[in-house]
Design a protein around this motif. Sequence first.
Motif, PDB file in Angstrom:
ATOM      1  N   ASP A  56      19.183  48.915  72.816  1.00  0.00           N
ATOM      2  CA  ASP A  56      19.470  50.327  73.116  1.00  0.00           C
ATOM      3  C   ASP A  56      18.190  51.081  72.798  1.00  0.00           C
ATOM      4  OD1 ASP A  56      20.556  52.747  73.703  1.00  0.00           O
ATOM      5  OD2 ASP A  56      21.910  52.830  71.980  1.00  0.00           O
ATOM      6  N   VAL A  57      17.207  50.861  73.656  1.00  0.00           N
ATOM      7  CA  VAL A  57      15.816  51.189  73.364  1.00  0.00           C
ATOM      8  C   VAL A  57      15.465  52.599  73.830  1.00  0.00           C
ATOM      9  CG1 VAL A  57      13.451  50.630  74.034  1.00  0.00           C
ATOM     10  CG2 VAL A  57      15.085  48.805  73.571  1.00  0.00           C
ATOM     11  N   VAL A  58      14.726  53.306  73.000  1.00  0.00           N
ATOM     12  CA  VAL A  58      13.965  54.467  73.470  1.00  0.00           C
ATOM     13  C   VAL A  58      12.502  54.149  73.190  1.00  0.00           C
ATOM     14  CG1 VAL A  58      13.437  56.907  73.161  1.00  0.00           C
ATOM     15  CG2 VAL A  58      15.814  56.129  73.073  1.00  0.00           C
ATOM     16  N   ASP A  60      28.073  47.571  80.185  1.00  0.00           N
ATOM     17  CA  ASP A  60      28.514  48.858  80.726  1.00  0.00           C
ATOM     18  C   ASP A  60      27.725  49.197  81.987  1.00  0.00           C
ATOM     19  OD1 ASP A  60      30.294  49.214  78.640  1.00  0.00           O
ATOM     20  OD2 ASP A  60      28.793  50.203  77.379  1.00  0.00           O
ATOM     21  N   ALA A  61      28.257  50.121  82.759  1.00  0.00           N
ATOM     22  CA  ALA A  61      27.526  50.618  83.926  1.00  0.00           C
ATOM     23  C   ALA A  61      26.290  51.369  83.448  1.00  0.00           C
ATOM     24  CB  ALA A  61      28.426  51.534  84.743  1.00  0.00           C
ATOM     25  N   PRO A  62      25.215  51.373  84.256  1.00  0.00           N
ATOM     26  CA  PRO A  62      24.018  52.104  83.843  1.00  0.00           C
ATOM     27  C   PRO A  62      24.285  53.599  83.705  1.00  0.00           C
ATOM     28  CG  PRO A  62      23.771  51.163  86.055  1.00  0.00           C
ATOM     29  CD  PRO A  62      25.050  50.645  85.517  1.00  0.00           C
ATOM     30  N   ARG A  63      23.702  54.210  82.687  1.00  0.00           N
ATOM     31  CA  ARG A  63      23.840  55.649  82.491  1.00  0.00           C
ATOM     32  C   ARG A  63      22.976  56.421  83.482  1.00  0.00           C
ATOM     33  NH1 ARG A  63      21.543  55.818  76.716  1.00  0.00           N
ATOM     34  NH2 ARG A  63      20.440  54.088  77.663  1.00  0.00           N
ATOM     35  N   SER A  64      23.388  57.619  83.815  1.00  0.00           N
ATOM     36  CA  SER A  64      22.566  58.488  84.661  1.00  0.00           C
ATOM     37  C   SER A  64      21.329  58.927  83.886  1.00  0.00           C
ATOM     38  CB  SER A  64      23.362  59.711  85.087  1.00  0.00           C
ATOM     39  OG  SER A  64      23.588  60.545  83.954  1.00  0.00           O
ATOM     40  N   LEU A  65      20.338  59.434  84.626  1.00  0.00           N
ATOM     41  CA  LEU A  65      19.118  59.936  83.990  1.00  0.00           C
ATOM     42  C   LEU A  65      19.457  61.063  83.011  1.00  0.00           C
ATOM     43  CD1 LEU A  65      16.114  59.163  84.361  1.00  0.00           C
ATOM     44  CD2 LEU A  65      15.890  61.115  85.891  1.00  0.00           C
ATOM     45  N   GLY A  66      20.354  61.966  83.443  1.00  0.00           N
ATOM     46  CA  GLY A  66      20.723  63.085  82.572  1.00  0.00           C
ATOM     47  C   GLY A  66      21.402  62.605  81.294  1.00  0.00           C
ATOM     48  N   GLN A  67      22.259  61.590  81.429  1.00  0.00           N
ATOM     49  CA  GLN A  67      22.939  61.068  80.241  1.00  0.00           C
ATOM     50  C   GLN A  67      21.944  60.412  79.289  1.00  0.00           C
ATOM     51  OE1 GLN A  67      26.241  61.595  79.533  1.00  0.00           O
ATOM     52  NE2 GLN A  67      25.514  60.919  77.527  1.00  0.00           N
ATOM     53  N   ARG A  68      20.980  59.726  79.859  1.00  0.00           N
ATOM     54  CA  ARG A  68      19.971  59.080  78.996  1.00  0.00           C
ATOM     55  C   ARG A  68      19.137  60.130  78.268  1.00  0.00           C
ATOM     56  NH1 ARG A  68      17.735  53.763  82.334  1.00  0.00           N
ATOM     57  NH2 ARG A  68      19.408  53.734  83.837  1.00  0.00           N
ATOM     58  N   LYS A  69      18.826  61.220  78.950  1.00  0.00           N
ATOM     59  CA  LYS A  69      18.079  62.290  78.279  1.00  0.00           C
ATOM     60  C   LYS A  69      18.906  62.869  77.135  1.00  0.00           C
ATOM     61  CE  LYS A  69      15.842  66.775  78.889  1.00  0.00           C
ATOM     62  NZ  LYS A  69      15.580  67.906  79.812  1.00  0.00           N
ATOM     63  N   ALA A  70      20.187  63.142  77.418  1.00  0.00           N
ATOM     64  CA  ALA A  70      21.050  63.696  76.362  1.00  0.00           C
ATOM     65  C   ALA A  70      21.152  62.730  75.182  1.00  0.00           C
ATOM     66  CB  ALA A  70      22.435  64.003  76.935  1.00  0.00           C
ATOM     67  N   ASP A  71      21.342  61.437  75.477  1.00  0.00           N
ATOM     68  CA  ASP A  71      21.434  60.438  74.404  1.00  0.00           C
ATOM     69  C   ASP A  71      20.130  60.380  73.610  1.00  0.00           C
ATOM     70  OD1 ASP A  71      23.979  59.839  75.270  1.00  0.00           O
ATOM     71  OD2 ASP A  71      23.433  57.961  76.258  1.00  0.00           O
ATOM     72  N   THR A  72      19.005  60.471  74.332  1.00  0.00           N
ATOM     73  CA  THR A  72      17.690  60.364  73.677  1.00  0.00           C
ATOM     74  C   THR A  72      17.440  61.566  72.772  1.00  0.00           C
ATOM     75  OG1 THR A  72      16.809  59.030  75.480  1.00  0.00           O
ATOM     76  CG2 THR A  72      15.208  60.200  74.092  1.00  0.00           C
ATOM     77  N   LEU A  73      17.720  62.755  73.273  1.00  0.00           N
ATOM     78  CA  LEU A  73      17.504  63.951  72.444  1.00  0.00           C
ATOM     79  C   LEU A  73      18.422  63.932  71.225  1.00  0.00           C
ATOM     80  CD1 LEU A  73      16.974  66.656  75.199  1.00  0.00           C
ATOM     81  CD2 LEU A  73      15.309  65.893  73.491  1.00  0.00           C
ATOM     82  N   ARG A 109      19.257  50.226  77.975  1.00  0.00           N
ATOM     83  CA  ARG A 109      20.045  49.305  77.147  1.00  0.00           C
ATOM     84  C   ARG A 109      19.842  47.885  77.650  1.00  0.00           C
ATOM     85  NH1 ARG A 109      25.184  53.423  76.520  1.00  0.00           N
ATOM     86  NH2 ARG A 109      24.250  54.633  74.830  1.00  0.00           N
ATOM     87  N   GLU A 110      20.558  47.507  78.698  1.00  0.00           N
ATOM     88  CA  GLU A 110      20.410  46.138  79.203  1.00  0.00           C
ATOM     89  C   GLU A 110      19.594  46.168  80.498  1.00  0.00           C
ATOM     90  OE1 GLU A 110      21.839  43.374  77.700  1.00  0.00           O
ATOM     91  OE2 GLU A 110      22.875  44.442  76.095  1.00  0.00           O
ATOM     92  N   ALA A 111      19.448  45.002  81.111  1.00  0.00           N
ATOM     93  CA  ALA A 111      18.593  44.873  82.298  1.00  0.00           C
ATOM     94  C   ALA A 111      19.016  45.816  83.421  1.00  0.00           C
ATOM     95  CB  ALA A 111      18.621  43.420  82.792  1.00  0.00           C
ATOM     96  N   ASN A 112      20.326  46.134  83.486  1.00  0.00           N
ATOM     97  CA  ASN A 112      20.780  46.980  84.594  1.00  0.00           C
ATOM     98  C   ASN A 112      20.306  48.425  84.446  1.00  0.00           C
ATOM     99  OD1 ASN A 112      22.445  47.791  82.496  1.00  0.00           O
ATOM    100  ND2 ASN A 112      24.293  47.924  83.745  1.00  0.00           N
ATOM    101  N   GLU A 113      19.725  48.755  83.289  1.00  0.00           N
ATOM    102  CA  GLU A 113      19.189  50.106  83.120  1.00  0.00           C
ATOM    103  C   GLU A 113      17.666  50.148  83.218  1.00  0.00           C
ATOM    104  OE1 GLU A 113      22.562  52.682  80.769  1.00  0.00           O
ATOM    105  OE2 GLU A 113      20.624  52.382  79.792  1.00  0.00           O
ATOM    106  N   ILE A 114      17.041  49.029  83.519  1.00  0.00           N
ATOM    107  CA  ILE A 114      15.575  49.027  83.675  1.00  0.00           C
ATOM    108  C   ILE A 114      15.150  49.925  84.841  1.00  0.00           C
ATOM    109  CG2 ILE A 114      13.562  47.592  84.184  1.00  0.00           C
ATOM    110  CD1 ILE A 114      14.378  47.015  81.430  1.00  0.00           C
TER     111      ILE A 114
END
Lengths: 147, 147
Positions: free
Chosen positions: A76-78, A3-16, A129-134
Motif C-alpha cells: 500500500d505504497v506512497v 480489490d478493484a483499483p482506486r480512482s485517481l481522486g480516491q488515491r489522492k484523498a488516501d494519500t493526503l 497497492r497491488e499490480a492492478n493499480e500500477i
Amino acid sequence: MTDAPRSLGQRKADTLARLVSPVLDAWVSTDGPNLVPLTLAWFQDRLVAATDRTTPTAKSLITTGRARVGLGPTRDVVMIDAVLDRWLPVTEAPEIGDAYVAQNDWDPRTAGPSYIFLLLHPTRIQAWREANEIPGRTLMRTGTWLT
Amino acid sequence: MTDAPRSLGQRKADTLARLVSPVLDAWVSTDGPNLVPLTLAWFQDRLVAATDRTTPTAKSLITTGRARVGLGPTRDVVMIDAVLDRWLPVTEAPEIGDAYVAQNDWDPRTAGPSYIFLLLHPTRIQAWREANEIPGRTLMRTGTWLT
C-alpha cells in the motif's frame, strides 16, 4: 483476492490522509545508496525530516538536493520524489517544531543543537497497492496534482 | 512503553526468521536516488530480487553493484547493505525460481523473458526496533556474522 483499483481522486484523498496522520514513518533514500527509516511531518505542503546534521542522510540531501521517500507497507505504497527546499537548525524553527510535535511522538528540538529540520518539496507522488493499480499510479507530476 | 533491548543473538535469530518468512517484502534503494518496494527471497545466504532488466533498479544494480535493503515496519527494522553477486534471466534459473516461488506468492518466470533474478550478497546487517536498540545494532560486518 484483490480489490478493484482506486480512482485517481480516491488515491489522492488516501494519500493526503496518510500524510497528515499521526507518526508519519517513512523510508528515505538519497544518493549512495543510502536508505534510512525516518519519522516525517507534513507541513505547508512540505515533508519535514529531522536528523543530525552529521548523518549521511543530511549530508547527502544538502549536497545533492534530492530524495525519494516511501511510505509503507510495501503493498500500500506512497512513493514521493522530492527536492530539498531548505534546512535549518531545530532551535531556529519554532513553527516547524510545533507542527512536527503535533503530528509525531517526539520533539527533535530536545535532541541537541546539531539536529536540523530538512524541508522537502514533493515533485512527483505515486500511490498503488497491488499490480492492478500500477496504471494511473502518478498523482503529482512536476509539483502539480493531477486530480 | 518500550521493551528491553534484545541481545545480539536474539536479533540474529529474529532476523534470520524474518529472512525466510513467507512473502519477503522489502524496500530496495540503489544509486539515483532510487527506491522501490520489491518482494525478495532468501536463497543460499543471498537476497534474491526479481525485476525487469530495463527497470532503473536493475540497471543501477548492474552498473554500481550496490544496494541497501530495508525490511519494515520502520520501528522493527532490518537494514542490509549488499553487493550484487550475479544476475541471470529468470528462464535460466530453475533452482532459484523454485526457491523464490516457495517463499513468495508469485512466479517471476511467468513475467516474460526480460525478467531477471539479481542475487545480492549481504555485507552488513543491522537490526533495531526503538532508540534503545541503536547501540549494538550491527549483526554482520564485512560479510561475517558477529554472533
